[in-house]
Design a protein around this motif. Sequence first.
Motif, PDB file in Angstrom:
ATOM      1  N   ASN A 162       0.855  -1.184   0.000  1.00 46.87           N
ATOM      2  CA  ASN A 162       0.000   0.000   0.000  1.00 46.87           C
ATOM      3  C   ASN A 162       0.895   1.240   0.000  1.00 46.87           C
ATOM      4  O   ASN A 162       1.499   1.580   1.016  1.00 46.87           O
ATOM      5  CB  ASN A 162      -0.916   0.009   1.226  1.00 46.87           C
ATOM      6  N   ALA A 163       0.988   1.872  -1.149  1.00 46.35           N
ATOM      7  CA  ALA A 163       1.892   3.005  -1.300  1.00 46.35           C
ATOM      8  C   ALA A 163       1.213   4.112  -2.089  1.00 46.35           C
ATOM      9  O   ALA A 163       0.340   3.864  -2.931  1.00 46.35           O
ATOM     10  CB  ALA A 163       3.174   2.577  -2.011  1.00 46.35           C
ATOM     11  N   ASN A 164       1.605   5.340  -1.804  1.00 47.75           N
ATOM     12  CA  ASN A 164       1.143   6.509  -2.548  1.00 47.75           C
ATOM     13  C   ASN A 164       2.339   7.383  -2.898  1.00 47.75           C
ATOM     14  O   ASN A 164       3.415   7.244  -2.303  1.00 47.75           O
ATOM     15  CB  ASN A 164       0.139   7.327  -1.734  1.00 47.75           C
ATOM     16  N   SER A 165       2.128   8.289  -3.827  1.00 51.57           N
ATOM     17  CA  SER A 165       3.175   9.256  -4.177  1.00 51.57           C
ATOM     18  C   SER A 165       2.643  10.665  -3.948  1.00 51.57           C
ATOM     19  O   SER A 165       1.436  10.915  -4.021  1.00 51.57           O
ATOM     20  CB  SER A 165       3.601   9.091  -5.638  1.00 51.57           C
ATOM     21  N   ILE A 166       3.568  11.586  -3.656  1.00 46.74           N
ATOM     22  CA  ILE A 166       3.194  12.982  -3.466  1.00 46.74           C
ATOM     23  C   ILE A 166       4.279  13.873  -4.072  1.00 46.74           C
ATOM     24  O   ILE A 166       5.468  13.603  -3.920  1.00 46.74           O
ATOM     25  CB  ILE A 166       2.971  13.295  -1.963  1.00 46.74           C
ATOM     26  N   HIS A 167       3.814  14.909  -4.780  1.00 46.78           N
ATOM     27  CA  HIS A 167       4.750  15.844  -5.416  1.00 46.78           C
ATOM     28  C   HIS A 167       3.988  17.087  -5.829  1.00 46.78           C
ATOM     29  O   HIS A 167       2.784  17.228  -5.527  1.00 46.78           O
ATOM     30  CB  HIS A 167       5.452  15.195  -6.619  1.00 46.78           C
ATOM     31  N   GLY A 168       4.653  17.995  -6.503  1.00 49.41           N
ATOM     32  CA  GLY A 168       4.075  19.289  -6.815  1.00 49.41           C
ATOM     33  C   GLY A 168       2.902  19.269  -7.768  1.00 49.41           C
ATOM     34  O   GLY A 168       2.154  20.256  -7.852  1.00 49.41           O
ATOM     35  N   ASP A 169       2.699  18.182  -8.510  1.00 48.59           N
ATOM     36  CA  ASP A 169       1.583  18.124  -9.455  1.00 48.59           C
ATOM     37  C   ASP A 169       0.284  17.652  -8.811  1.00 48.59           C
ATOM     38  O   ASP A 169      -0.763  17.631  -9.469  1.00 48.59           O
ATOM     39  CB  ASP A 169       1.926  17.180 -10.620  1.00 48.59           C
ATOM     40  N   LYS A 170       0.337  17.256  -7.547  1.00 52.95           N
ATOM     41  CA  LYS A 170      -0.874  16.846  -6.841  1.00 52.95           C
ATOM     42  C   LYS A 170      -1.600  18.089  -6.320  1.00 52.95           C
ATOM     43  O   LYS A 170      -0.961  18.986  -5.760  1.00 52.95           O
ATOM     44  CB  LYS A 170      -0.537  15.940  -5.650  1.00 52.95           C
ATOM     45  N   ASP A 171      -2.921  18.149  -6.502  1.00 51.43           N
ATOM     46  CA  ASP A 171      -3.640  19.291  -5.953  1.00 51.43           C
ATOM     47  C   ASP A 171      -3.861  19.097  -4.454  1.00 51.43           C
ATOM     48  O   ASP A 171      -3.569  18.021  -3.901  1.00 51.43           O
ATOM     49  CB  ASP A 171      -4.965  19.519  -6.688  1.00 51.43           C
ATOM     50  N   GLN A 172      -4.361  20.127  -3.786  1.00 48.55           N
ATOM     51  CA  GLN A 172      -4.464  20.097  -2.333  1.00 48.55           C
ATOM     52  C   GLN A 172      -5.385  18.982  -1.848  1.00 48.55           C
ATOM     53  O   GLN A 172      -5.120  18.348  -0.827  1.00 48.55           O
ATOM     54  CB  GLN A 172      -4.963  21.446  -1.800  1.00 48.55           C
ATOM     55  N   ARG A 173      -6.465  18.740  -2.575  1.00 45.00           N
ATOM     56  CA  ARG A 173      -7.389  17.673  -2.175  1.00 45.00           C
ATOM     57  C   ARG A 173      -6.685  16.319  -2.208  1.00 45.00           C
ATOM     58  O   ARG A 173      -6.821  15.511  -1.271  1.00 45.00           O
ATOM     59  CB  ARG A 173      -8.605  17.669  -3.104  1.00 45.00           C
ATOM     60  N   GLU A 174      -5.936  16.071  -3.274  1.00 46.87           N
ATOM     61  CA  GLU A 174      -5.195  14.812  -3.378  1.00 46.87           C
ATOM     62  C   GLU A 174      -4.154  14.702  -2.271  1.00 46.87           C
ATOM     63  O   GLU A 174      -4.001  13.642  -1.650  1.00 46.87           O
ATOM     64  CB  GLU A 174      -4.501  14.721  -4.734  1.00 46.87           C
ATOM     65  N   ARG A 175      -3.434  15.786  -2.018  1.00 50.23           N
ATOM     66  CA  ARG A 175      -2.408  15.763  -0.971  1.00 50.23           C
ATOM     67  C   ARG A 175      -3.008  15.443   0.391  1.00 50.23           C
ATOM     68  O   ARG A 175      -2.455  14.654   1.154  1.00 50.23           O
ATOM     69  CB  ARG A 175      -1.688  17.109  -0.912  1.00 50.23           C
ATOM     70  N   ASP A 176      -4.146  16.078   0.690  1.00 46.73           N
ATOM     71  CA  ASP A 176      -4.786  15.851   1.989  1.00 46.73           C
ATOM     72  C   ASP A 176      -5.184  14.383   2.149  1.00 46.73           C
ATOM     73  O   ASP A 176      -4.994  13.781   3.222  1.00 46.73           O
ATOM     74  CB  ASP A 176      -6.020  16.741   2.145  1.00 46.73           C
ATOM     75  N   ALA A 177      -5.751  13.801   1.094  1.00 45.67           N
ATOM     76  CA  ALA A 177      -6.172  12.395   1.155  1.00 45.67           C
ATOM     77  C   ALA A 177      -4.967  11.467   1.297  1.00 45.67           C
ATOM     78  O   ALA A 177      -4.993  10.500   2.079  1.00 45.67           O
ATOM     79  CB  ALA A 177      -6.974  12.039  -0.104  1.00 45.67           C
ATOM     80  N   ILE A 178      -3.901  11.759   0.564  1.00 43.04           N
ATOM     81  CA  ILE A 178      -2.685  10.941   0.630  1.00 43.04           C
ATOM     82  C   ILE A 178      -2.066  11.007   2.019  1.00 43.04           C
ATOM     83  O   ILE A 178      -1.670   9.985   2.597  1.00 43.04           O
ATOM     84  CB  ILE A 178      -1.677  11.402  -0.445  1.00 43.04           C
ATOM     85  N   MET A 179      -1.978  12.223   2.590  1.00 44.37           N
ATOM     86  CA  MET A 179      -1.381  12.370   3.909  1.00 44.37           C
ATOM     87  C   MET A 179      -2.237  11.725   4.987  1.00 44.37           C
ATOM     88  O   MET A 179      -1.704  11.182   5.967  1.00 44.37           O
ATOM     89  CB  MET A 179      -1.171  13.853   4.223  1.00 44.37           C
ATOM     90  N   LYS A 180      -3.554  11.770   4.820  1.00 54.34           N
ATOM     91  CA  LYS A 180      -4.444  11.110   5.784  1.00 54.34           C
ATOM     92  C   LYS A 180      -4.186   9.607   5.808  1.00 54.34           C
ATOM     93  O   LYS A 180      -4.077   8.993   6.883  1.00 54.34           O
ATOM     94  CB  LYS A 180      -5.897  11.400   5.423  1.00 54.34           C
ATOM     95  N   ASP A 181      -4.053   9.011   4.629  1.00 52.61           N
ATOM     96  CA  ASP A 181      -3.791   7.563   4.552  1.00 52.61           C
ATOM     97  C   ASP A 181      -2.407   7.228   5.109  1.00 52.61           C
ATOM     98  O   ASP A 181      -2.218   6.181   5.745  1.00 52.61           O
ATOM     99  CB  ASP A 181      -3.893   7.087   3.103  1.00 52.61           C
ATOM    100  N   PHE A 182      -1.437   8.103   4.863  1.00 53.03           N
ATOM    101  CA  PHE A 182      -0.078   7.850   5.355  1.00 53.03           C
ATOM    102  C   PHE A 182      -0.023   7.946   6.871  1.00 53.03           C
ATOM    103  O   PHE A 182       0.543   7.071   7.541  1.00 53.03           O
ATOM    104  CB  PHE A 182       0.871   8.863   4.720  1.00 53.03           C
ATOM    105  N   LYS A 183      -0.617   8.976   7.444  1.00 51.84           N
ATOM    106  CA  LYS A 183      -0.601   9.147   8.898  1.00 51.84           C
ATOM    107  C   LYS A 183      -1.330   8.017   9.615  1.00 51.84           C
ATOM    108  O   LYS A 183      -0.905   7.563  10.672  1.00 51.84           O
ATOM    109  CB  LYS A 183      -1.241  10.488   9.276  1.00 51.84           C
ATOM    110  N   SER A 184      -2.441   7.568   9.034  1.00 50.83           N
ATOM    111  CA  SER A 184      -3.234   6.513   9.675  1.00 50.83           C
ATOM    112  C   SER A 184      -2.611   5.136   9.524  1.00 50.83           C
ATOM    113  O   SER A 184      -2.988   4.190  10.231  1.00 50.83           O
ATOM    114  CB  SER A 184      -4.649   6.496   9.076  1.00 50.83           C
TER     115      SER A 184
END
Length: 296
Positions: free
Chosen positions: A123-145
């Motif tokens: 279970n992996a995700n990627s994050i970078h400058g092309d992700k919008d804020q909504r995507e970033r928030d969802a990705i970080m939520k999954d990573f933190k949890s």
Amino acid sequence: TYVVLDEADRMLNMGVESQVRSIVAQVRPSRQVAMFSATFKRNIEGLARDLLRDPVRITVGSVGQSNKDVQQYVEVLKNEEAKWMWVVDNLDRLLDQGQVLVFRGTKDDCDAMANKLKRASYNANSIHGDKDQRERDAIMKDFKSGMAPILVATDVASRGLDIRGIKNVVNFDVARDIDSHVHRIGRTGRAGDKGQAFTLVDRSNRKDSGFAGDLVRNLEMSEQFVPPALLDFAMENPKFQQRRARGTTGLGFGDAGGGGGGRKRGGNNPHVQQTVGGLGYSGSDAGVLGKGRGKG
């Protein structure tokens, strides 16, 4: 009135200097300004000084030193395929300890590696400058949890990310400079916790050859083990050879560093330096305090 700039060097170096100046100009002249960062290059120091009056540098640790709560390991491997095999062999062990943050050099490489990990049933995700804020928030939520405990990122995640669950950082691609390396590995070992950082050096990559010398010096300053294979690789660089032969101190051969001159004021704590008239940084964090100049 207080004005606080966190990651101040980045703020002044990323093209928003005019906006920072505009905001500061709206604050009354008697303001107190505080700037914080783990790194502060000399060419940015002048910009910071222009926003301050009678600045005082407070340095915790040594200039350019990484956090000693982060145990660093360096693997010198023959090519990128060997680096991928290292990840495959070690990822399960790292995940048993907590979340894993993997740094790649480009956005495309981040997405490609996250997809490759997913195909391998991680279970992996990627994050970078092309992700919008909504995507970033969802990705970080999954990573933190812990739902997606592997995050593959560009240097967009090297600052401002404070997640206690990150126990391991993997530099799959080496950082563009030693300052970025210090920020990357600083995502673990926070607030007194211990962490580990693994840097995978590619012998076939010319960029890695130039970075190896900086990494050797960084490890030495942090009193950490320098693998013989890394030192041998660094010695292939003529500039590093010359500095080594001369016994030159300082971090690397680039402009990674900081610390203006000034008059030091001693204190009871041997790990804290206060410098009047100069700016600086440390691997732990540095604060720059000064009165506002009071000009618009």
